[in-house]
Design a protein around this motif. Structure first.
Motif, PDB file in Angstrom:
ATOM      1  N   LYS A 176       2.613 -21.905  23.442  1.00 19.29           N
ATOM      2  CA  LYS A 176       1.548 -21.564  24.387  1.00 19.29           C
ATOM      3  C   LYS A 176       0.607 -20.550  23.750  1.00 19.29           C
ATOM      4  O   LYS A 176       1.052 -19.555  23.156  1.00 19.29           O
ATOM      5  N   PHE A 177      -0.692 -20.790  23.878  1.00 24.77           N
ATOM      6  CA  PHE A 177      -1.678 -19.865  23.319  1.00 24.77           C
ATOM      7  C   PHE A 177      -1.503 -18.489  23.958  1.00 24.77           C
ATOM      8  O   PHE A 177      -1.319 -18.370  25.156  1.00 24.77           O
ATOM      9  N   GLY A 178      -1.555 -17.453  23.125  1.00 23.20           N
ATOM     10  CA  GLY A 178      -1.420 -16.089  23.598  1.00 23.20           C
ATOM     11  C   GLY A 178       0.014 -15.611  23.741  1.00 23.20           C
ATOM     12  O   GLY A 178       0.247 -14.433  24.013  1.00 23.20           O
ATOM     13  N   ALA A 179       0.996 -16.502  23.541  1.00 16.79           N
ATOM     14  CA  ALA A 179       2.400 -16.100  23.633  1.00 16.79           C
ATOM     15  C   ALA A 179       2.831 -15.414  22.333  1.00 16.79           C
ATOM     16  O   ALA A 179       2.329 -15.748  21.260  1.00 16.79           O
ATOM     17  N   PRO A 180       3.764 -14.481  22.412  1.00 17.36           N
ATOM     18  CA  PRO A 180       4.263 -13.824  21.196  1.00 17.36           C
ATOM     19  C   PRO A 180       4.999 -14.814  20.293  1.00 17.36           C
ATOM     20  O   PRO A 180       5.909 -15.520  20.752  1.00 17.36           O
ATOM     21  N   ILE A 181       4.632 -14.866  19.035  1.00 12.39           N
ATOM     22  CA  ILE A 181       5.278 -15.772  18.086  1.00 12.39           C
ATOM     23  C   ILE A 181       6.754 -15.435  17.924  1.00 12.39           C
ATOM     24  O   ILE A 181       7.577 -16.327  17.692  1.00 12.39           O
ATOM     25  N   LYS A 182       7.104 -14.168  18.100  1.00 16.14           N
ATOM     26  CA  LYS A 182       8.511 -13.748  17.921  1.00 16.14           C
ATOM     27  C   LYS A 182       9.453 -14.502  18.856  1.00 16.14           C
ATOM     28  O   LYS A 182      10.626 -14.668  18.556  1.00 16.14           O
ATOM     29  N   GLY A 221       0.252 -10.996  16.335  1.00 17.74           N
ATOM     30  CA  GLY A 221       1.554 -11.488  16.760  1.00 17.74           C
ATOM     31  C   GLY A 221       1.529 -12.511  17.871  1.00 17.74           C
ATOM     32  O   GLY A 221       2.569 -12.927  18.368  1.00 17.74           O
ATOM     33  N   LEU A 222       0.322 -12.967  18.266  1.00 15.16           N
ATOM     34  CA  LEU A 222       0.179 -13.919  19.359  1.00 15.16           C
ATOM     35  C   LEU A 222      -0.316 -15.267  18.832  1.00 15.16           C
ATOM     36  O   LEU A 222      -1.149 -15.324  17.921  1.00 15.16           O
ATOM     37  N   ILE A 223       0.167 -16.347  19.419  1.00 15.51           N
ATOM     38  CA  ILE A 223      -0.202 -17.695  18.989  1.00 15.51           C
ATOM     39  C   ILE A 223      -1.674 -17.963  19.306  1.00 15.51           C
ATOM     40  O   ILE A 223      -2.112 -17.804  20.443  1.00 15.51           O
ATOM     41  N   GLN A 224      -2.409 -18.390  18.272  1.00 10.16           N
ATOM     42  CA  GLN A 224      -3.827 -18.707  18.420  1.00 10.16           C
ATOM     43  C   GLN A 224      -4.114 -20.197  18.224  1.00 10.16           C
ATOM     44  O   GLN A 224      -4.939 -20.761  18.915  1.00 10.16           O
ATOM     45  N   THR A 225      -3.452 -20.811  17.232  1.00  7.54           N
ATOM     46  CA  THR A 225      -3.719 -22.198  16.860  1.00  7.54           C
ATOM     47  C   THR A 225      -2.412 -22.905  16.552  1.00  7.54           C
ATOM     48  O   THR A 225      -1.523 -22.322  15.946  1.00  7.54           O
TER      49      THR A 225
END
Length: 141
Positions: free
Chosen positions: A18-24, A62-66
């Motif tokens: 999900k866009f904006g979710a923490p990749i961690k 650290g947030l999902i962008q693409t």
């Protein structure tokens, strides 16, 4: 993970990403491999690889962008990967906002980008077939 359908929902995400979710939150579950650490490029983005370069995720702060996929990128019940230009345009219901200039890569392949800016989608064609699709978070300036 292989049984997941990587369906794109504009402005939301692709599959479980999900866009904006923490990749961690996804590193362990999807065995993400750090490809480019954040802050090491002029854009300062980072990237992670899923499934040996078949999918990748770009991050900022650290947030999902693409999210980019080369094997399956579902939209409205169909996989965009493998479509012809005509099939893509018919499936999307409109021409792209922009068709870029073909890029020649070291291996001799020429890839041409098609941008659907309002949807946050860019796809790449090689030999008249869609080979890669990337969706991004739409950020209003």
């Amino acid at each position: 993970m292989t049984d997941l359908k990587w369906e794109w929902i504009p402005e939301i995400g692709v599959g479980p990403m999900k866009f904006g979710a923490p990749i961690k939150n996804f590193i362990e579950r999807f065995e993400l491999k750090l490809h480019v650490p954040e802050g090491t490029t002029p854009e300062e983005w980072g990237s992670y690889i899923i499934q040996d370069f078949v999918k990748s995720v770009t991050t900022e702060h650290g947030l999902i962008q693409t999210v980019e996929c080369e094997d399956y990128f579902g939209f409205r019940g169909k996989n965009l990967i493998g479509m012809s230009e005509e099939e893509l345009i018919a499936h999307m219901g409109s021409d792209p906002d922009k068709i870029g200039v073909g890029v020649l890569y070291e291996n001799g392949s020429v890839q041409t980008p098609f941008d659907y800016d309002a949807l946050g989608l860019i796809v790449w064609f090689e030999d008249e077939r869609l080979i890669s699709a990337a969706a991004m978070e739409i950020i209003d300036d």
